[in-house]
Scaffold this active site. Structure first.
Site, PDB file in Angstrom:
ATOM      1  N   THR A  24      36.355   8.878  50.523  1.00 35.47           N
ATOM      2  CA  THR A  24      37.648   8.554  49.913  1.00 35.47           C
ATOM      3  C   THR A  24      38.183   9.841  49.300  1.00 35.47           C
ATOM      4  O   THR A  24      37.404  10.667  48.833  1.00 35.47           O
ATOM      5  CB  THR A  24      37.424   7.505  48.801  1.00 35.47           C
ATOM      6  N   TRP A  69      31.550   2.584  44.994  1.00 34.34           N
ATOM      7  CA  TRP A  69      31.415   1.182  45.402  1.00 34.34           C
ATOM      8  C   TRP A  69      32.505   0.380  44.693  1.00 34.34           C
ATOM      9  O   TRP A  69      32.376   0.001  43.514  1.00 34.34           O
ATOM     10  CB  TRP A  69      30.021   0.702  45.013  1.00 34.34           C
ATOM     11  N   GLY A  70      33.581   0.106  45.437  1.00 32.80           N
ATOM     12  CA  GLY A  70      34.808  -0.419  44.852  1.00 32.80           C
ATOM     13  C   GLY A  70      34.673  -1.665  44.007  1.00 32.80           C
ATOM     14  O   GLY A  70      35.350  -1.812  42.987  1.00 32.80           O
TER      15      GLY A  70
HETATM   16  N1  ASP Z   1      36.061   3.087  46.560  1.00 33.68           N
HETATM   17  C1  ASP Z   1      36.244   2.897  47.961  1.00 33.68           C
HETATM   18  C2  ASP Z   1      36.232   1.418  48.243  1.00 33.68           C
HETATM   19  O1  ASP Z   1      35.446   0.703  47.654  1.00 33.68           O
HETATM   20  C3  ASP Z   1      35.197   3.555  48.790  1.00 33.68           C
HETATM   21  C4  ASP Z   1      34.814   4.935  48.359  1.00 33.68           C
HETATM   22  O2  ASP Z   1      35.383   5.498  47.448  1.00 33.68           O
HETATM   23  O3  ASP Z   1      33.921   5.507  48.969  1.00 33.68           O
HETATM   24  O4  ASP Z   1      36.965   0.979  49.084  1.00 33.68           O
END
Ligand code: ASP
Length: 358
Positions: free
Chosen positions: A224, A277-278
Site C-alpha cells: 500500500t 492489516w486493515g
Molecule cells: N491496509 C491495507 C488493507 O487492509 C493493506 C496494506 O496496507 O497492506 O487493505
C-alpha cells in the site's frame, strides 16, 4: 498545646497543597512543552510503500535497489512541488501517482488480486486545513484512485464513493479510465494462486479469511502506498492508495479509504497515512487516534505514533505501521512489522530511505 496542634495542621496542609500545585504545574509545563515544539521544517514530506514481513534475507540487491529508487523518485516529485511553493494536496497526489504507476507497489498498477481474480482499488485523501476529505472503494477501472479520491472531495458533496458509482463519477469528471487488465501483473496473480492453493489444501474451516490474511501478512510483501506533506503555508495533507489484501472477497474494504483509520490530516496536529492489516486499523481508528492524542493529551508526534502502533494496535493483534508528519515538521515512521518501505525529506533536502528495522 492546642495552638501548636493547629500550627502543625496548618503547616501540613500548606505543604500538601504546595506539593500538589507543584506537581500539576510540572505536568502542565511538560505538556505545554510537548505541545509547543519549535517549527523545525517549513515544509516536509514523508511516504510509505507498505509494511509487512520484509526481510533482508528474502530480498535481492537488485530488488532492494529498485524499491529504493522508486521511493526516491516519488518523494522527490512531491518535495520539488513543496519547495516551489506548491500545495501539500498537489504534492501528495503527484507523489502517490508515481507509486501507483509502478508495479512494485500494491496500489494502482501493482494492485493485488481479489479472490475472484479482479483488482478492486481503495484510496483516500484528507486536507488538514479544511478537514475536507474524499475517498473511493472497490474501484476497478480508474487509473489513479488517489486522484479520484481528491475529486470526490473537491467536486462532489460526498466523502466516499464506491464501485460502479465511483467509476461513473470518474468518467463524468474526465479522469483517465483504463481497461481492468491494466492492473494485471504476473507477480500479484501468482501470489493469489499460491494463497488459493493453500486454501484448498490446508484449511477447511470458517476462519479461512482471517487465516489467509494472516498468511498473506506473514509471507507476502505488502505495498500500500501513502504520503503526508506539509507545505510552506502550514497546510498538511495526507493520502493513501491500495489494492487492499490478496484474496479479499465479498467486496471487502480495508482501512485505506476510511478517514480516521487509513488517512487523517489536521493542521492543528498532524497528518497520518497507514498501512497494514486493515481490519485492525479500522477498529483502532489508528490515524485519528494519533491526531487525537496530540490534540487532547498534548503528546508529541513520536509519543502518539508510538502509543498507537506499539501499544494499542499491537495489543489488539494488529500489524502494520504509519508515516506521520506534524504541523512543526516533525516526522515519524512507526511500525510493528519486520519492515516498511519508507522515505522522508525535510526542507533542507535531507533524504532518508529505509526498508528494514534499524
Ligand atoms: N491496509 C491495507 C488493507 O487492509 C493493506 C496494506 O496496507 O497492506 O487493505
Amino acid at each position: 498545646m492546642k495552638k501548636f496542634k493547629l500550627l502543625i495542621t496548618f503547616l501540613m496542609l500548606t505543604v500538601g497543597c504546595t506539593t500538589t500545585t507543584e506537581n500539576s504545574e510540572t505536568d502542565n509545563k511538560s505538556t505545554i512543552i510537548a505541545n509547543q515544539q519549535e517549527k523545525i521544517n517549513d515544509f516536509a514530506i514523508i511516504i510509505h510503500g507498505g509494511a509487512g514481513t520484509i526481510l533482508k534475507k528474502n530480498m535481492s540487491d537488485e530488488k532492494e535497489a529498485e524499491y529504493k529508487s522508486k521511493l526516491e523518485e516519488a518523494i522527490k516529485v512531491g518535495h520539488a512541488i513543496l519547495k516551489n511553493g506548491g500545495t501539500s494536496q498537489e504534492a501528495v497526489m503527484k507523489t502517490i501517482q508515481v507509486m501507483e504507476e509502478s508495479p512494485l507497489f500494491n496500489a494502482g498498477k501493482g494492485a493485488v488480486f481479489t479472490n475472484s481474480g479482479t483488482n478492486e482499488l481503495d484510496a483516500s485523501f484528507m486536507d488538514g486545513k479544511t478537514l475536507n476529505a474524499g475517498a473511493v472503494a472497490g474501484v476497478t477501472d480508474v487509473k489513479s484512485p488517489i486522484e479520484l479520491a481528491i475529486k470526490v472531495m473537491t467536486d462532489s458533496e460526498h466523502v466516499m464513493l464506491s464501485g460502479a458509482g465511483a467509476s461513473i463519477f470518474a468518467k463524468e469528471k474526465g479522469l483517465e479510465i483504463v481497461d481492468p487488465s491494466y492492473f494485471y501483473t504476473e507477480r500479484r496473480f501468482k501470489s493469489l494462486e499460491r494463497i488459493k492453493e493453500r486454501e484448498k489444501t490446508e484449511l477447511d474451516h470458517d476462519d479461512k479469511t482471517a487465516a489467509f490474511y494472516d498468511a498473506d501478512i506473514k509471507n507476502a510483501k505488502f505495498g500500500t502506498v501513502g504520503c503526508v506533506a506539509l507545505d510552506k503555508d502550514g497546510n498538511i495533507a495526507a493520502g493513501t492508495s491500495t489494492g487492499g489484501m490478496t484474496n479479499k472477497r465479498w467486496g471487502r474494504i480495508g482501512d485505506a479509504p476510511i478517514i480516521g483509520s487509513g488517512t487523517y490530516a489536521n493542521n492543528l496536529t498532524c497528518g497520518v497515512s497507514s498501512t497494514g492489516w486493515g481490519e485492525y486499523f479500522i477498529r483502532s481508528q489508528v490515524a485519528y487516534d494519533i491526531s487525537a492524542q496530540m490534540e487532547y493529551q498534548q503528546k508529541t508526534l513520536k509519543q502518539a505514533t508510538q502509543d498507537v502502533i506499539q501499544n494499542k494496535l499491537t495489543k489488539l493483534g494488529g500489524t502494520g505501521g504509519v508515516v506521520a508528519l506534524d504541523k512543526n515538521g516533525y516526522m515519524s515512521f512507526e511500525f510493528n512489522t519486520a519492515g516498511m518501505y519508507r522515505a522522508s525529506m525535510n526542507d533542507k533536502g535531507d533524504l532518508v530511505i529505509k526498508i528494514y528495522k534499524e
